[in-house]
Design a protein around this motif. Sequence first.
Motif, PDB file in Angstrom:
ATOM      1  N   ALA A 114       7.085 -17.456 -18.325  1.00 18.89           N
ATOM      2  CA  ALA A 114       7.551 -18.787 -17.935  1.00 18.89           C
ATOM      3  C   ALA A 114       7.963 -18.744 -16.464  1.00 18.89           C
TER       4      ALA A 114
ATOM      5  N   ALA B 142       5.232 -21.441 -19.921  1.00 19.69           N
ATOM      6  CA  ALA B 142       5.922 -22.683 -19.578  1.00 19.69           C
ATOM      7  C   ALA B 142       6.127 -22.701 -18.075  1.00 19.69           C
TER       8      ALA B 142
ATOM      9  N   GLN C  55       8.579 -25.144 -15.203  1.00 17.59           N
ATOM     10  CA  GLN C  55       9.510 -26.261 -15.033  1.00 17.59           C
ATOM     11  C   GLN C  55      10.213 -26.139 -13.693  1.00 17.59           C
TER      12      GLN C  55
ATOM     13  N   ARG D 151      18.378 -23.497 -19.161  1.00 16.32           N
ATOM     14  CA  ARG D 151      16.921 -23.345 -19.256  1.00 16.32           C
ATOM     15  C   ARG D 151      16.567 -21.877 -19.537  1.00 16.32           C
TER      16      ARG D 151
ATOM     17  N   TRP E 170      14.572 -20.513 -22.928  1.00 13.54           N
ATOM     18  CA  TRP E 170      13.344 -19.730 -22.889  1.00 13.54           C
ATOM     19  C   TRP E 170      13.529 -18.341 -23.481  1.00 13.54           C
ATOM     20  N   CYS E 171      14.702 -17.743 -23.288  1.00 18.13           N
ATOM     21  CA  CYS E 171      14.968 -16.429 -23.906  1.00 18.13           C
ATOM     22  C   CYS E 171      14.911 -16.534 -25.428  1.00 18.13           C
TER      23      CYS E 171
ATOM     24  N   ASP F  70      13.047 -18.556 -27.083  1.00 18.87           N
ATOM     25  CA  ASP F  70      11.711 -18.995 -27.491  1.00 18.87           C
ATOM     26  C   ASP F  70      10.831 -17.765 -27.753  1.00 18.87           C
TER      27      ASP F  70
ATOM     28  N   VAL G 254       7.931 -16.812 -25.264  1.00 19.54           N
ATOM     29  CA  VAL G 254       8.198 -16.419 -23.877  1.00 19.54           C
ATOM     30  C   VAL G 254       8.660 -14.966 -23.868  1.00 19.54           C
TER      31      VAL G 254
ATOM     32  N   ILE H  68      10.633 -14.387 -17.900  1.00 19.97           N
ATOM     33  CA  ILE H  68      10.945 -15.576 -17.106  1.00 19.97           C
ATOM     34  C   ILE H  68      11.056 -15.140 -15.656  1.00 19.97           C
TER      35      ILE H  68
ATOM     36  N   THR I 154      14.021 -10.567 -23.665  1.00 21.37           N
ATOM     37  CA  THR I 154      13.212 -11.223 -22.638  1.00 21.37           C
ATOM     38  C   THR I 154      13.606 -10.686 -21.268  1.00 21.37           C
TER      39      THR I 154
END
Length: 180
Positions: free
Chosen positions: A16, A48, A50, A62, A66-67, A69, A72, A75, A133
Amino acid sequence: MSRIDNSREFVPVRIAVLTVSDTRQIEDDRSGQTLVERIEGAGHVIAARQIVPDERDTIAERLRAWCADPNVDVIISTGGTGLTGRDVSVEAHRDVYEKEIEAFATVFTLVSMEKIGTSAVQSRATGGVALGTYLFALPGSPGACRDAWDEILKWQFDYRHRPCNFVEIFPRLDEHQRRK
């Protein structure tokens, strides 16, 4: 000495990309686009993308989402790592980290010294791990994003990279949470 072991298969990673900016839109986000092109060019997947404003809580929110998700793995944020009052990406990342990867900042500084000399001291690039992540905060310039990806992250996210890489330890990043 680093090398690619061609007897191992490449493993694509889901990454991401987060741009931290009060003014950028996708259309003029050169740093985010630089990362997207390099990530995809290396065979990885953009999970992703953003843009969020330079607000510590918004950035951290955010990152946490994402962590959490499962789609993902990594990041990478760009922007907000400088020294001015609005530069809060590092603080937001550290709000989320379970463990910091201190050597990332050191290696990034060494890479930057080769490109921009002592101006490298103005960057606060950082890396860490949370919820299994990887997270990295890079400066907001396309050049810094290129340098971080080309000289460090591209290799560490290539499962074939020897003597070791980030991909091969994915299964163990959250092992402490599975212990009873």
